[in-house]
Enzyme design. Sequence first.
Site, PDB file in Angstrom:
ATOM      1  CB  THR A  23     -10.134  17.677  -4.070  1.00  0.00           C
ATOM      2  OG1 THR A  23      -8.808  17.429  -3.684  1.00  0.00           O
ATOM      3  CG2 THR A  23     -10.511  16.501  -5.078  1.00  0.00           C
ATOM      4  NE  ARG A  72      -3.356   2.707   0.670  1.00  0.00           N
ATOM      5  CZ  ARG A  72      -4.317   3.436  -0.154  1.00  0.00           C
ATOM      6  NH1 ARG A  72      -4.404   2.855  -1.289  1.00  0.00           N
ATOM      7  NH2 ARG A  72      -5.043   4.635   0.096  1.00  0.00           N
ATOM      8  CG  LEU A  73       2.209   3.034  -3.371  1.00  0.00           C
ATOM      9  CD1 LEU A  73       2.488   3.770  -4.691  1.00  0.00           C
ATOM     10  CD2 LEU A  73       3.466   2.391  -2.673  1.00  0.00           C
ATOM     11  CG  ASP A 123      -1.340  12.949  -7.405  1.00  0.00           C
ATOM     12  OD1 ASP A 123      -0.267  13.422  -6.961  1.00  0.00           O
ATOM     13  OD2 ASP A 123      -1.962  11.718  -7.368  1.00  0.00           O
ATOM     14  CD  GLN A 147      -7.962   5.130   0.906  1.00  0.00           C
ATOM     15  OE1 GLN A 147      -6.800   5.937   0.918  1.00  0.00           O
ATOM     16  NE2 GLN A 147      -8.603   4.828  -0.001  1.00  0.00           N
ATOM     17  NE  ARG A 172      -0.379  11.710  -4.510  1.00  0.00           N
ATOM     18  CZ  ARG A 172      -1.495  10.755  -4.259  1.00  0.00           C
ATOM     19  NH1 ARG A 172      -1.459  10.051  -3.044  1.00  0.00           N
ATOM     20  NH2 ARG A 172      -2.422  10.415  -5.113  1.00  0.00           N
TER      21      ARG A 172
END
Length: 361
Positions: free
Chosen positions: A281, A216-217, A293, A237, A295
């Site tokens: 968002t 999971r990231l 995004d 989560q 990231r």
Amino acid sequence: MTTDTTPHSPDPRAAARAIDALRRGWPVMITAGAQSLALLAIETADPVRLAHFDPQSTADLLISAGRAATLKLANQLQAAEPDAPVLLARARWIDLAAATALADPQLDLDTPFKGPFDAIELCQRRAGQAALRLAMLAGILPAFFVIAGGTADTRLSEADIDAHEDATRLVIAARAHLPVAGAEDAEIVAFRTPEMPGEHVALVIGSPNGGPPLVRLHSECLTGDMLGSLKCDCGPQLQAAIGEIADNGWGILLYLRQEGRGIGLINKLRAYALQDQGFDTVDANTRLGFAVDARNFAVAAQMLRLLGQKSVRLLTNNPNKVESLVAAGINVIDRVPHRLPPNPHNERYLATKRDRTGHDF
């Protein structure tokens, strides 16, 4: 004024010094090839620093195309990237207060009538793009007073920013046994580079059993993970992922220090304020001048490599995470859905992720 454009080896620490300078309200000079811009961040400037940086009050303003579109600059309609650079000519009436209102979309309702603004050609486009990247790394609004060909004591190049973001510089700094709720057989592993201010963390749950780990990231979310925010689904989560990995027998949770999809805590809270004004968002991020995004999942890929894992089962609803890991050299053999029920506060947030960013719920 001349600028030394002699090529030099990239220095990852140069970006760290520039980030510190910007957050303190000090000017920096950024170069890209033969281009150079002296920058003063609007967010952290004050009248004294601005007068010292720009005694003639002629410094133009650099903002993102996303912010320019919000300001209805007609000649920016063809801009495809919300974080592309746009140069505004400095009008006599644009003082620090006016520039601050121009830079921060949170103030739009308080200062609805802005302009007119004159968007002019930015000859130093590469340097401007590097400046906006630097703002994202510093966690400040992507808006600057700029002087083409200017200078400052703190200097860096676009190559220095590339080096600062180079995921291959990550190393394992420390590791220890760490029983956690939901997974008592766990080890925590911390990763860092010589210049980064914080650490990324992996929680290795269970022991390798010959199969690929369930991974999971999870991007850091102070409001959700620590404070129990109901605006997102991050806290649930995180806890559910630990449980699913433990039930799987073994796997890895990567806790990435990329708050707010990479824009930082302060800018994430600004995005929250815009959401309270009615924006979703995605639009909140672009109105601030950032990518939807920002990231860097190459960091996650390097963490997995350092842990000896080249093939994984990925626990995610986000196809972009799969694509990013594969592009970074990690074999994703399976995508495992990670679905949780919504609550009245995050229903719109989850719908936006489904409808506008391709999440599979």
